[in-house]
Design a protein around this motif. Structure first.
Motif, PDB file in Angstrom:
ATOM      1  N   PRO A   1      30.806  27.847  33.696  1.00 62.38           N
ATOM      2  CA  PRO A   1      29.544  27.108  33.634  1.00 62.38           C
ATOM      3  C   PRO A   1      29.475  26.247  32.373  1.00 62.38           C
ATOM      4  CG  PRO A   1      29.188  29.464  34.052  1.00 62.38           C
ATOM      5  CD  PRO A   1      30.615  29.303  33.661  1.00 62.38           C
ATOM      6  N   VAL A   2      28.873  25.070  32.502  1.00 63.53           N
ATOM      7  CA  VAL A   2      28.786  24.125  31.386  1.00 63.53           C
ATOM      8  C   VAL A   2      27.334  23.735  31.165  1.00 63.53           C
ATOM      9  CG1 VAL A   2      29.409  21.808  30.587  1.00 63.53           C
ATOM     10  CG2 VAL A   2      31.116  23.213  31.754  1.00 63.53           C
ATOM     11  N   ARG A   3      26.952  23.671  29.889  1.00 65.86           N
ATOM     12  CA  ARG A   3      25.627  23.189  29.526  1.00 65.86           C
ATOM     13  C   ARG A   3      25.784  22.147  28.428  1.00 65.86           C
ATOM     14  NH1 ARG A   3      21.516  25.617  26.002  1.00 65.86           N
ATOM     15  NH2 ARG A   3      22.932  27.393  25.761  1.00 65.86           N
ATOM     16  N   PHE A   4      25.018  21.062  28.501  1.00 65.65           N
ATOM     17  CA  PHE A   4      25.131  19.966  27.542  1.00 65.65           C
ATOM     18  C   PHE A   4      23.993  20.027  26.535  1.00 65.65           C
ATOM     19  CE2 PHE A   4      27.161  18.604  31.467  1.00 65.65           C
ATOM     20  CZ  PHE A   4      28.412  18.226  30.998  1.00 65.65           C
ATOM     21  N   VAL A   5      24.364  20.022  25.247  1.00 64.24           N
ATOM     22  CA  VAL A   5      23.383  20.124  24.170  1.00 64.24           C
ATOM     23  C   VAL A   5      23.797  19.170  23.060  1.00 64.24           C
ATOM     24  CG1 VAL A   5      22.267  21.655  22.496  1.00 64.24           C
ATOM     25  CG2 VAL A   5      22.972  22.564  24.730  1.00 64.24           C
TER      26      VAL A   5
ATOM     27  N   VAL B   1      28.688  22.058  25.741  1.00 60.70           N
ATOM     28  CA  VAL B   1      29.429  20.831  25.447  1.00 60.70           C
ATOM     29  C   VAL B   1      28.503  19.859  24.738  1.00 60.70           C
ATOM     30  CG1 VAL B   1      30.524  18.807  26.477  1.00 60.70           C
ATOM     31  CG2 VAL B   1      31.058  21.087  27.360  1.00 60.70           C
ATOM     32  N   SER B   2      28.980  19.273  23.651  1.00 57.76           N
ATOM     33  CA  SER B   2      28.217  18.242  22.951  1.00 57.76           C
ATOM     34  C   SER B   2      28.913  16.892  23.135  1.00 57.76           C
ATOM     35  CB  SER B   2      28.120  18.571  21.458  1.00 57.76           C
ATOM     36  OG  SER B   2      27.303  19.707  21.242  1.00 57.76           O
ATOM     37  N   SER B   3      28.141  15.762  23.332  1.00 58.52           N
ATOM     38  CA  SER B   3      26.701  15.843  23.232  1.00 58.52           C
ATOM     39  C   SER B   3      26.031  15.704  24.592  1.00 58.52           C
ATOM     40  CB  SER B   3      26.201  14.732  22.298  1.00 58.52           C
ATOM     41  OG  SER B   3      26.577  13.466  22.786  1.00 58.52           O
ATOM     42  N   ALA B   4      26.725  15.117  25.553  1.00 63.29           N
ATOM     43  CA  ALA B   4      26.124  14.883  26.864  1.00 63.29           C
ATOM     44  C   ALA B   4      27.227  14.777  27.910  1.00 63.29           C
ATOM     45  CB  ALA B   4      25.284  13.602  26.854  1.00 63.29           C
ATOM     46  N   ARG B   5      26.820  14.744  29.153  1.00 68.43           N
ATOM     47  CA  ARG B   5      27.768  14.575  30.248  1.00 68.43           C
ATOM     48  C   ARG B   5      28.601  13.303  30.010  1.00 68.43           C
ATOM     49  NH1 ARG B   5      28.223  16.271  35.627  1.00 68.43           N
ATOM     50  NH2 ARG B   5      28.767  14.675  37.150  1.00 68.43           N
ATOM     51  N   GLY B   6      29.914  13.435  30.114  1.00 70.95           N
ATOM     52  CA  GLY B   6      30.785  12.299  29.864  1.00 70.95           C
ATOM     53  C   GLY B   6      31.179  12.160  28.412  1.00 70.95           C
ATOM     54  N   SER B   7      31.191  13.265  27.669  1.00 69.63           N
ATOM     55  CA  SER B   7      31.570  13.218  26.255  1.00 69.63           C
ATOM     56  C   SER B   7      33.050  13.517  26.091  1.00 69.63           C
ATOM     57  CB  SER B   7      30.748  14.227  25.445  1.00 69.63           C
ATOM     58  OG  SER B   7      31.197  15.551  25.717  1.00 69.63           O
TER      59      SER B   7
ATOM     60  N   SER C   1      34.158  15.829  24.372  1.00 71.21           N
ATOM     61  CA  SER C   1      34.294  17.286  24.396  1.00 71.21           C
ATOM     62  C   SER C   1      34.363  17.818  25.825  1.00 71.21           C
ATOM     63  CB  SER C   1      33.138  17.925  23.633  1.00 71.21           C
ATOM     64  OG  SER C   1      33.164  17.524  22.279  1.00 71.21           O
ATOM     65  N   GLN C   2      33.700  17.162  26.749  1.00 79.22           N
ATOM     66  CA  GLN C   2      33.833  17.543  28.154  1.00 79.22           C
ATOM     67  C   GLN C   2      35.251  17.254  28.636  1.00 79.22           C
ATOM     68  OE1 GLN C   2      31.291  15.483  30.962  1.00 79.22           O
ATOM     69  NE2 GLN C   2      31.501  17.103  32.492  1.00 79.22           N
ATOM     70  N   HIS C   3      35.790  16.124  28.203  1.00 78.90           N
ATOM     71  CA  HIS C   3      37.172  15.792  28.551  1.00 78.90           C
ATOM     72  C   HIS C   3      38.118  16.863  28.023  1.00 78.90           C
ATOM     73  CE1 HIS C   3      40.591  12.547  28.456  1.00 78.90           C
ATOM     74  NE2 HIS C   3      40.737  13.421  29.431  1.00 78.90           N
ATOM     75  N   LEU C   4      37.950  17.250  26.761  1.00 81.80           N
ATOM     76  CA  LEU C   4      38.791  18.291  26.178  1.00 81.80           C
ATOM     77  C   LEU C   4      38.677  19.587  26.981  1.00 81.80           C
ATOM     78  CD1 LEU C   4      40.453  19.782  24.014  1.00 81.80           C
ATOM     79  CD2 LEU C   4      38.328  20.074  22.735  1.00 81.80           C
TER      80      LEU C   4
END
Length: 319
Positions: A159-163, A132-138, A140-143
């Motif tokens: 699993p989720v990783r933020f980059v 998920v870009s770009s960070a926690r609370g983006s 894209s995380q919502h999507l």
């Protein structure tokens, strides 16, 4: 009594310049926070800042997280980001106010996989890591979370990783990422290189983003007046871009170093206009805030009404 600050600022402006005279903003310099040159390309294409009565310079960031860190430090006067990143920043103590709404397009945020991926639906993501870009609370995380809910997939099954997006883009292009939740222009660029879309944000997220201003900048009467003027110039620029898509696309392509044909898909879905913040906007974003508070992603609850200043846009109209 924090509510007194804007009142005092307005009184100072009236006292210093009179009720009819516009303030002298020639000594004001605004630092305008931007993501992936989104606003700069718009403003330069439309030419709306050529006669601005103040100085300004752009500060460009690849994503919302570093932009809001700059806002936290007082290094930018304004910023621009999606609803959840704004909430994340406010929840984390960034002193900001929402001052204008950008009505976005859900197609500018997407969940993608490589063209030859065995993943063909959101349900296939079970057990697969999603970057998920770009960070926690983006946004894209919502999507991603909304797409998982729609597909009846438990969040903890993926699993989720933020980059950050530039790093994620390089990793995706080299085959190191099996699924990526991202946003334009990174989404559009990946699609041009063959990425396959699993789900975009249409019907899942608000697609609202916001112009925000740093509280210390709003507390300065002259900067507040300049920021109010800037928000209206942005609205004029967005209206111009919608009416002149080819000219806008040409400037956007130059600034982002994309081919005009590649940039066209991105600029076509970049925005449906900038306007004043409405009660409905506040209500929609409050629901997002409540959801991500319940998920323990926002460190603190956010009252969206309390971090919104509708008077800035109202004060920025023709004089």
């Amino acid at each position: 009594m924090k509510w007194l600050k804007p009142v005092v600022a307005a009184l100072l402006l009236c006292a210093a310049f009179g009720s009819q005279a516009a303030p002298d903003l020639s000594q004001v310099t605004l630092v305008l926070g931007d993501q992936a040159r989104n606003l700069r390309s718009l403003v330069e294409a439309a030419g709306v800042m050529k006669d601005a009565p103040y100085q300004y310079r752009w500060a460009n960031f690849q994503g919302a997280a570093p932009l809001f860190e700059a806002q936290r430090a007082g290094a930018v006067d304004t910023s621009y980001a999606g609803d959840l990143p704004v909430l994340m920043a406010a929840s984390g103590g960034v002193p900001l106010k929402i001052i204008a709404t950008n009505v976005g397009d859900g197609g500018s945020n997407g969940l993608i996989v490589p063209a030859d991926s065995p993943i063909h639906s959101v349900k296939d993501l079970v057990g697969k890591e999603v970057v998920v870009s770009s960070a926690r609370g983006s946004i894209s995380q919502h999507l991603l979370y909304q797409a998982l809910q729609e597909a009846d997939v438990q969040r903890d099954a993926v699993p989720v990783r933020f980059v950050l997006p530039t790093d994620a883009s390089a990793a995706f292009n080299s085959g190191q990422i099996s699924a990526w939740a991202t946003f334009d222009p990174y989404l559009g660029i990946a699609e041009q290189h063959g990425a396959r879309l699993l789900r975009d944000g249409k019907g899942l997220t608000t697609a609202l983003s916001f112009v925000t201003a740093t509280q210390s900048s709003l507390d300065d009467p002259l900067k507040r007046a300049a920021i109010a003027d800037f928000t209206h110039r942005l609205a004029q620029a967005r209206a111009w871009a919608l009416a002149h898509p080819q000219e806008y696309n040409q400037v956007y392509a130059q600034l982002t170093r994309l081919q005009p044909a590649d940039a066209g898909k991105i600029t076509a879905r970049i925005s449906h206009g900038i306007r004043a913040v409405t009660p409905d906007d506040i209500g929609q974003v409050q629901k997002v805030s409540d959801l991500f508070s319940a998920l323990h992603i926002l460190p603190n609850k956010v009252d969206v009404q309390a971090i919104t200043d509708t008077r800035v846009f109202a004060d920025g109209g023709p004089h």
